[in-house]
Design a protein around this motif. Structure first.
Motif, PDB file in Angstrom:
ATOM      1  N   TYR A  62       0.823  -1.210   0.000  1.00 30.91           N
ATOM      2  CA  TYR A  62       0.000   0.000   0.000  1.00 30.91           C
ATOM      3  C   TYR A  62       0.857   1.259   0.000  1.00 30.91           C
ATOM      4  O   TYR A  62       0.530   2.237  -0.664  1.00 30.91           O
ATOM      5  CB  TYR A  62      -0.950  -0.020   1.202  1.00 30.91           C
ATOM      6  CG  TYR A  62      -2.059   0.991   1.079  1.00 30.91           C
ATOM      7  CD1 TYR A  62      -3.157   0.733   0.273  1.00 30.91           C
ATOM      8  CD2 TYR A  62      -1.997   2.211   1.747  1.00 30.91           C
ATOM      9  CE1 TYR A  62      -4.179   1.654   0.139  1.00 30.91           C
ATOM     10  CE2 TYR A  62      -3.016   3.142   1.622  1.00 30.91           C
ATOM     11  CZ  TYR A  62      -4.106   2.861   0.813  1.00 30.91           C
ATOM     12  OH  TYR A  62      -5.112   3.787   0.681  1.00 30.91           O
ATOM     13  N   GLU A  63       1.973   1.231   0.709  1.00 29.43           N
ATOM     14  CA  GLU A  63       2.846   2.413   0.750  1.00 29.43           C
ATOM     15  C   GLU A  63       3.451   2.714  -0.626  1.00 29.43           C
ATOM     16  O   GLU A  63       3.550   3.877  -1.012  1.00 29.43           O
ATOM     17  CB  GLU A  63       3.965   2.224   1.781  1.00 29.43           C
ATOM     18  CG  GLU A  63       3.462   2.278   3.209  1.00 29.43           C
ATOM     19  CD  GLU A  63       4.564   2.027   4.222  1.00 29.43           C
ATOM     20  OE1 GLU A  63       4.556   2.713   5.257  1.00 29.43           O
ATOM     21  OE2 GLU A  63       5.432   1.149   3.971  1.00 29.43           O
ATOM     22  N   VAL A  64       3.845   1.684  -1.346  1.00 29.42           N
ATOM     23  CA  VAL A  64       4.358   1.889  -2.707  1.00 29.42           C
ATOM     24  C   VAL A  64       3.237   2.442  -3.588  1.00 29.42           C
ATOM     25  O   VAL A  64       3.459   3.361  -4.378  1.00 29.42           O
ATOM     26  CB  VAL A  64       4.951   0.592  -3.297  1.00 29.42           C
ATOM     27  CG1 VAL A  64       5.233   0.738  -4.782  1.00 29.42           C
ATOM     28  CG2 VAL A  64       6.215   0.189  -2.547  1.00 29.42           C
ATOM     29  N   ALA A  65       2.038   1.920  -3.436  1.00 29.74           N
ATOM     30  CA  ALA A  65       0.900   2.410  -4.220  1.00 29.74           C
ATOM     31  C   ALA A  65       0.644   3.889  -3.929  1.00 29.74           C
ATOM     32  O   ALA A  65       0.373   4.666  -4.855  1.00 29.74           O
ATOM     33  CB  ALA A  65      -0.349   1.585  -3.924  1.00 29.74           C
ATOM     34  N   GLN A  66       0.758   4.299  -2.670  1.00 29.22           N
ATOM     35  CA  GLN A  66       0.580   5.714  -2.311  1.00 29.22           C
ATOM     36  C   GLN A  66       1.635   6.582  -2.993  1.00 29.22           C
ATOM     37  O   GLN A  66       1.317   7.654  -3.517  1.00 29.22           O
ATOM     38  CB  GLN A  66       0.668   5.905  -0.795  1.00 29.22           C
ATOM     39  CG  GLN A  66      -0.523   5.383  -0.044  1.00 29.22           C
ATOM     40  CD  GLN A  66      -0.338   5.499   1.458  1.00 29.22           C
ATOM     41  OE1 GLN A  66       0.692   5.114   2.001  1.00 29.22           O
ATOM     42  NE2 GLN A  66      -1.349   6.028   2.127  1.00 29.22           N
TER      43      GLN A  66
ATOM     44  N   GLU B  14       2.444  10.021  -9.971  1.00 33.37           N
ATOM     45  CA  GLU B  14       1.812   9.998 -11.296  1.00 33.37           C
ATOM     46  C   GLU B  14       0.499  10.782 -11.357  1.00 33.37           C
ATOM     47  O   GLU B  14      -0.179  10.765 -12.381  1.00 33.37           O
ATOM     48  CB  GLU B  14       1.593   8.549 -11.732  1.00 33.37           C
ATOM     49  CG  GLU B  14       2.896   7.789 -11.916  1.00 33.37           C
ATOM     50  CD  GLU B  14       2.704   6.364 -12.405  1.00 33.37           C
ATOM     51  OE1 GLU B  14       1.538   5.933 -12.619  1.00 33.37           O
ATOM     52  OE2 GLU B  14       3.729   5.680 -12.573  1.00 33.37           O
ATOM     53  N   GLY B  15       0.118  11.429 -10.249  1.00 38.60           N
ATOM     54  CA  GLY B  15      -1.119  12.210 -10.245  1.00 38.60           C
ATOM     55  C   GLY B  15      -2.368  11.363 -10.364  1.00 38.60           C
ATOM     56  O   GLY B  15      -3.357  11.793 -10.954  1.00 38.60           O
TER      57      GLY B  15
ATOM     58  N   GLU C 208      -6.959   3.999  -8.176  1.00 34.26           N
ATOM     59  CA  GLU C 208      -6.518   3.645  -9.531  1.00 34.26           C
ATOM     60  C   GLU C 208      -5.257   2.782  -9.491  1.00 34.26           C
ATOM     61  O   GLU C 208      -5.147   1.793 -10.222  1.00 34.26           O
ATOM     62  CB  GLU C 208      -6.234   4.907 -10.356  1.00 34.26           C
ATOM     63  CG  GLU C 208      -7.466   5.690 -10.728  1.00 34.26           C
ATOM     64  CD  GLU C 208      -7.133   7.020 -11.370  1.00 34.26           C
ATOM     65  OE1 GLU C 208      -7.820   7.366 -12.349  1.00 34.26           O
ATOM     66  OE2 GLU C 208      -6.201   7.712 -10.897  1.00 34.26           O
ATOM     67  N   VAL C 209      -4.326   3.161  -8.641  1.00 34.12           N
ATOM     68  CA  VAL C 209      -3.070   2.422  -8.565  1.00 34.12           C
ATOM     69  C   VAL C 209      -3.297   1.037  -7.962  1.00 34.12           C
ATOM     70  O   VAL C 209      -2.795   0.040  -8.483  1.00 34.12           O
ATOM     71  CB  VAL C 209      -2.013   3.222  -7.770  1.00 34.12           C
ATOM     72  CG1 VAL C 209      -0.746   2.408  -7.576  1.00 34.12           C
ATOM     73  CG2 VAL C 209      -1.706   4.534  -8.485  1.00 34.12           C
TER      74      VAL C 209
END
Length: 104
Positions: free
Chosen positions: A69-73, A79-80, A85-86
């Motif tokens: 989740y931290e990488v997704a954040q 990437e805005g 979405e991620v």
């Protein structure tokens, strides 16, 4: 039209835990964005394991998807994009792997 049950396990972890999984299963240092482990792939089973018994009413068990989740954040901010979405992209990417589609 008939229907069949489908099972996928999702686990959301922090960077520290993802780094542990990445090292344990891929001998790669640091966290990654997503990992997937097909239920039917003997290579994904722990060493010495004989596998698992699937109950007859379980349906199709695809496997496990782990998302950091931290990488997704971080990616969402960079990437805005929204975190939804991620995370959706990562889950779909993991699902593709569980279905046997792999990138080279």
């Amino acid at each position: 039209v008939g229907s069949q049950k489908l099972q996928v396990s999702l686990l959301f972890v922090n960077k520290e835990k993802m780094a542990e999984f990445n090292w344990q299963y891929h001998q790669t240092e640091g966290p990654t964005d997503v990992l997937s482990f097909p239920y039917t792939d003997p290579a994904s089973l722990p060493e010495g394991s004989d596998g698992f018994v699937t109950p007859p009413d379980a349906g199709l068990v695809l496997g496990d998807i782990i998302v950091c989740y931290e990488v997704a954040q971080e990616i969402a901010a960079k990437e805005g994009k929204t975190i939804d979405e991620v995370v959706e992209f990562y889950v779909l990417h993991g699902l593709e792997h569980l279905l046997g589609h792999h990138h080279e």
